[in-house]
Design a protein around this motif. Structure first.
Motif, PDB file in Angstrom:
ATOM      1  N   GLN A   4       0.814  -1.215   0.000  1.00  0.00           N
ATOM      2  CA  GLN A   4       0.000   0.000   0.000  1.00  0.00           C
ATOM      3  C   GLN A   4       0.844   1.260   0.000  1.00  0.00           C
ATOM      4  O   GLN A   4       0.361   2.336  -0.293  1.00  0.00           O
ATOM      5  CB  GLN A   4      -0.970   0.008   1.176  1.00  0.00           C
ATOM      6  CG  GLN A   4      -0.319   0.264   2.524  1.00  0.00           C
ATOM      7  CD  GLN A   4      -1.347   0.336   3.632  1.00  0.00           C
ATOM      8  OE1 GLN A   4      -2.536   0.213   3.401  1.00  0.00           O
ATOM      9  NE2 GLN A   4      -0.881   0.542   4.839  1.00  0.00           N
ATOM     10  N   TYR A   5       2.142   1.136   0.326  1.00  0.00           N
ATOM     11  CA  TYR A   5       3.036   2.289   0.334  1.00  0.00           C
ATOM     12  C   TYR A   5       3.965   2.310  -0.872  1.00  0.00           C
ATOM     13  O   TYR A   5       4.894   3.076  -0.910  1.00  0.00           O
ATOM     14  CB  TYR A   5       3.897   2.286   1.601  1.00  0.00           C
ATOM     15  CG  TYR A   5       3.112   2.384   2.884  1.00  0.00           C
ATOM     16  CD1 TYR A   5       2.146   3.351   3.062  1.00  0.00           C
ATOM     17  CD2 TYR A   5       3.349   1.504   3.923  1.00  0.00           C
ATOM     18  CE1 TYR A   5       1.423   3.440   4.232  1.00  0.00           C
ATOM     19  CE2 TYR A   5       2.642   1.589   5.115  1.00  0.00           C
ATOM     20  CZ  TYR A   5       1.677   2.563   5.257  1.00  0.00           C
ATOM     21  OH  TYR A   5       0.986   2.648   6.416  1.00  0.00           O
ATOM     22  N   GLN A   6       3.733   1.474  -1.846  1.00  0.00           N
ATOM     23  CA  GLN A   6       4.647   1.382  -2.983  1.00  0.00           C
ATOM     24  C   GLN A   6       4.687   2.703  -3.743  1.00  0.00           C
ATOM     25  O   GLN A   6       3.662   3.307  -4.051  1.00  0.00           O
ATOM     26  CB  GLN A   6       4.207   0.269  -3.915  1.00  0.00           C
ATOM     27  CG  GLN A   6       5.263  -0.052  -4.939  1.00  0.00           C
ATOM     28  CD  GLN A   6       5.015  -1.405  -5.572  1.00  0.00           C
ATOM     29  OE1 GLN A   6       3.972  -1.993  -5.391  1.00  0.00           O
ATOM     30  NE2 GLN A   6       5.979  -1.883  -6.301  1.00  0.00           N
ATOM     31  N   LYS A   7       5.897   3.152  -4.036  1.00  0.00           N
ATOM     32  CA  LYS A   7       6.098   4.419  -4.719  1.00  0.00           C
ATOM     33  C   LYS A   7       6.003   4.213  -6.227  1.00  0.00           C
ATOM     34  O   LYS A   7       6.391   3.173  -6.743  1.00  0.00           O
ATOM     35  CB  LYS A   7       7.468   4.997  -4.358  1.00  0.00           C
ATOM     36  CG  LYS A   7       7.572   5.331  -2.877  1.00  0.00           C
ATOM     37  CD  LYS A   7       8.941   5.838  -2.522  1.00  0.00           C
ATOM     38  CE  LYS A   7       9.009   6.093  -1.024  1.00  0.00           C
ATOM     39  NZ  LYS A   7      10.298   6.497  -0.575  1.00  0.00           N
ATOM     40  N   PRO A   8       5.518   5.228  -6.967  1.00  0.00           N
ATOM     41  CA  PRO A   8       5.467   5.105  -8.425  1.00  0.00           C
ATOM     42  C   PRO A   8       6.877   5.086  -9.013  1.00  0.00           C
ATOM     43  O   PRO A   8       7.822   5.523  -8.368  1.00  0.00           O
ATOM     44  CB  PRO A   8       4.700   6.352  -8.861  1.00  0.00           C
ATOM     45  CG  PRO A   8       4.861   7.312  -7.744  1.00  0.00           C
ATOM     46  CD  PRO A   8       5.018   6.495  -6.492  1.00  0.00           C
ATOM     47  N   GLY A   9       7.003   4.606 -10.224  1.00  0.00           N
ATOM     48  CA  GLY A   9       8.299   4.516 -10.883  1.00  0.00           C
ATOM     49  C   GLY A   9       8.705   5.795 -11.594  1.00  0.00           C
ATOM     50  O   GLY A   9       9.508   5.766 -12.515  1.00  0.00           O
ATOM     51  N   PHE A  10       8.143   6.930 -11.192  1.00  0.00           N
ATOM     52  CA  PHE A  10       8.474   8.213 -11.813  1.00  0.00           C
ATOM     53  C   PHE A  10       8.482   9.294 -10.742  1.00  0.00           C
ATOM     54  O   PHE A  10       7.915   9.121  -9.662  1.00  0.00           O
ATOM     55  CB  PHE A  10       7.456   8.561 -12.912  1.00  0.00           C
ATOM     56  CG  PHE A  10       6.025   8.549 -12.422  1.00  0.00           C
ATOM     57  CD1 PHE A  10       5.439   9.680 -11.884  1.00  0.00           C
ATOM     58  CD2 PHE A  10       5.274   7.375 -12.493  1.00  0.00           C
ATOM     59  CE1 PHE A  10       4.134   9.659 -11.420  1.00  0.00           C
ATOM     60  CE2 PHE A  10       3.960   7.345 -12.032  1.00  0.00           C
ATOM     61  CZ  PHE A  10       3.392   8.487 -11.494  1.00  0.00           C
ATOM     62  N   ASP A  11       9.139  10.411 -11.048  1.00  0.00           N
ATOM     63  CA  ASP A  11       9.219  11.532 -10.119  1.00  0.00           C
ATOM     64  C   ASP A  11       7.877  12.255 -10.110  1.00  0.00           C
ATOM     65  O   ASP A  11       7.425  12.727 -11.145  1.00  0.00           O
ATOM     66  CB  ASP A  11      10.331  12.481 -10.547  1.00  0.00           C
ATOM     67  CG  ASP A  11      10.509  13.653  -9.597  1.00  0.00           C
ATOM     68  OD1 ASP A  11       9.859  13.688  -8.536  1.00  0.00           O
ATOM     69  OD2 ASP A  11      11.318  14.536  -9.929  1.00  0.00           O
TER      70      ASP A  11
END
Length: 96
Positions: A4-11
């Protein structure tokens, strides 16, 4: 890391509502690091002082001193920065 805390692969840059975890305890975000907690404490202190007194806890920007208050976690923390230089004002102004 919890999915649920996974960050996107882009800025994602500076987006609307990113300040909320620094002001409120929200379950939708991962816990603050010690540096982020320091920033949170600074933000709450500065904003509540302004709300309570109507007076800014920082120096105003003027043409002679075009500074802005920087709120950041980690080294340097809360400090004045040169607005024009840090935001590349001369470059943006040249794009007319």
């Amino acid at each position: 890391m919890d999915p649920q805390y996974q960050k996107p692969g882009f800025d994602v840059g500076a987006s609307h509502s990113f300040e909320l975890p620094y002001l409120f305890e929200l379950n939708a975000y991962e816990p603050l690091t010690p540096a982020q907690q320091g920033l949170s404490n600074d933000m709450i202190r500065i904003w509540t002082h302004f709300a309570r007194t109507g007076k800014a806890d920082w120096k105003p920007t003027t043409p002679a001193a075009p500074n802005v208050q920087s709120l950041a976690s980690g080294p340097g923390g809360t400090h004045l920065v040169g607005f024009a230089k840090d935001h590349r004002y001369d470059f943006w102004k040249s794009l007319r």
